[in-house]
Enzyme design. Sequence first.
Site, PDB file in Angstrom:
ATOM      1  N   SER A 159       0.885  -1.191  -0.056  1.00 35.68           N
ATOM      2  CA  SER A 159      -0.025  -0.045   0.142  1.00 35.68           C
ATOM      3  C   SER A 159       1.012   1.228   0.095  1.00 35.68           C
ATOM      4  O   SER A 159       1.971   0.962   0.187  1.00 35.68           O
ATOM      5  CB  SER A 159      -0.970   0.030   1.207  1.00 35.68           C
ATOM      6  N   ASP A 187      -1.238  15.213  16.302  1.00 34.14           N
ATOM      7  CA  ASP A 187      -0.325  15.980  17.360  1.00 34.14           C
ATOM      8  C   ASP A 187      -1.137  16.972  17.872  1.00 34.14           C
ATOM      9  O   ASP A 187      -2.003  17.603  17.413  1.00 34.14           O
ATOM     10  CB  ASP A 187       0.681  16.728  16.144  1.00 34.14           C
ATOM     11  N   HIS A 225       3.616  -1.039   3.441  1.00 32.75           N
ATOM     12  CA  HIS A 225       3.116   0.065   3.222  1.00 32.75           C
ATOM     13  C   HIS A 225       4.409   1.365   3.069  1.00 32.75           C
ATOM     14  O   HIS A 225       5.258   1.493   3.822  1.00 32.75           O
ATOM     15  CB  HIS A 225       2.378   0.758   4.450  1.00 32.75           C
ATOM     16  N   GLU A 285       1.444   5.784   0.450  1.00 33.69           N
ATOM     17  CA  GLU A 285       0.891   6.904   1.320  1.00 33.69           C
ATOM     18  C   GLU A 285       1.375   8.141   0.331  1.00 33.69           C
ATOM     19  O   GLU A 285       2.526   8.330   0.189  1.00 33.69           O
ATOM     20  CB  GLU A 285       1.356   7.079   2.641  1.00 33.69           C
ATOM     21  N   PHE A 301      13.119  14.398  10.436  1.00 33.75           N
ATOM     22  CA  PHE A 301      11.726  13.864  10.610  1.00 33.75           C
ATOM     23  C   PHE A 301      11.675  12.727  11.654  1.00 33.75           C
ATOM     24  O   PHE A 301      10.893  12.770  12.480  1.00 33.75           O
ATOM     25  CB  PHE A 301      11.312  13.217   9.021  1.00 33.75           C
TER      26      PHE A 301
END
Length: 313
Positions: A29, A123, A283, A31, A233
Amino acid sequence: MTGVIAVTTSSPRSDIRPSRDGAHPVRVSMEFFPPKTPAMEETLWASVKRLEPLSPAFVSVTYGAGGSTRERTHATVKRIVEETKLLPAAHLTCVSATRDEVDEVIRSYQQAGVRHIVALRGDPAEGLGTRYQPHPDGYASTPDLIAGIRAIGDFEVSVSAYPEKHPESATLAVDIDVLRQKVDAGATRAITQFFFDNDTYFRYLDKVRAAGIDIPIVPGILPVQNFRQTASFAERTGASVPAWLAQRFDGLDDDAETRRLIAAAVAAEQVFDLVDRGVTDIHFYTMNRADLVYAICHLLGLRPGAEQKQAAA
Ligand code: FAD
């Protein structure tokens, strides 16, 4: 006789590498995030169109912090429904929104033909590192949001999982307990935060299974499009960057072409190891770029036009 290499056509079972021999099918999958500018929109759609023929099981579209991309996420998901054969999953958070506002978003997805939501708390509105405060009239937590989604329609619900624990969490055990609450509320799949050390994922999986949680815990893989960006990140999300990964990109700041080749090699090595160790679903965090993910999927045996075999999750 010289120059002849003995080739065996069949190898003992113990020598089989599922990643190389296609011993079990892999389902992927992908994103994407909603684009901010017309140029980013062009990049996104070129990537979606390039990856579509690989028939991912679903493609998910993120929801900006604090609901900041509410309209753009919806528009992107709607376009996926209308212009592609892909099955979209819409991310949704409950930060800074009333129940009514969130329910309206859920209903708008239902009307647009979306049947899969990635349900997240989100968040803290005041920024990372501050204390999370639910909206006084909003959903209090992810399990609460999942219950709300399920009350509105028959959605498939995926959630997050954190092999290195969520930065706000005191312990991994608390995190796994929150995952259990999400499953009890109706989540049927978890997608992990990205990680680079596969042992971390498998240790986490052991703990999740020992806690009696049996939904698929799909590893989230972030191909390193840009090492510095990835490292920053990772710092924000509590994912660790092993020294060996930094070492692999060391000295390549001015050499984009070699960086791309290294990124493909690093991601391929990671996914092959996952597949060799029994993983059937992966993913990809595409960062809206197709080429690395396309190459890795090709290495995994995915081909345009071929339906993905239903891997046992
Ligand atoms: P949860 O898993 O619900 O909770 C996170 C942590 O908060 C828990 O582990 C625990 O430490 C604490 N906590 C929560 N409830 C309790 C409780 N009842 N008791 C004790 N502690 C508790 N963010 C976005 O803004 N948009 C996105 O589209 C998005 N997509 C994501 C997709 C994936 C696959 C992942 C892994 C993350 C994504 N995020 C996204 C980031 C996510 O919103 C943040 O990590 C956020 O801080 C937590 O949301 P969550 O749903 O993961 O939280």
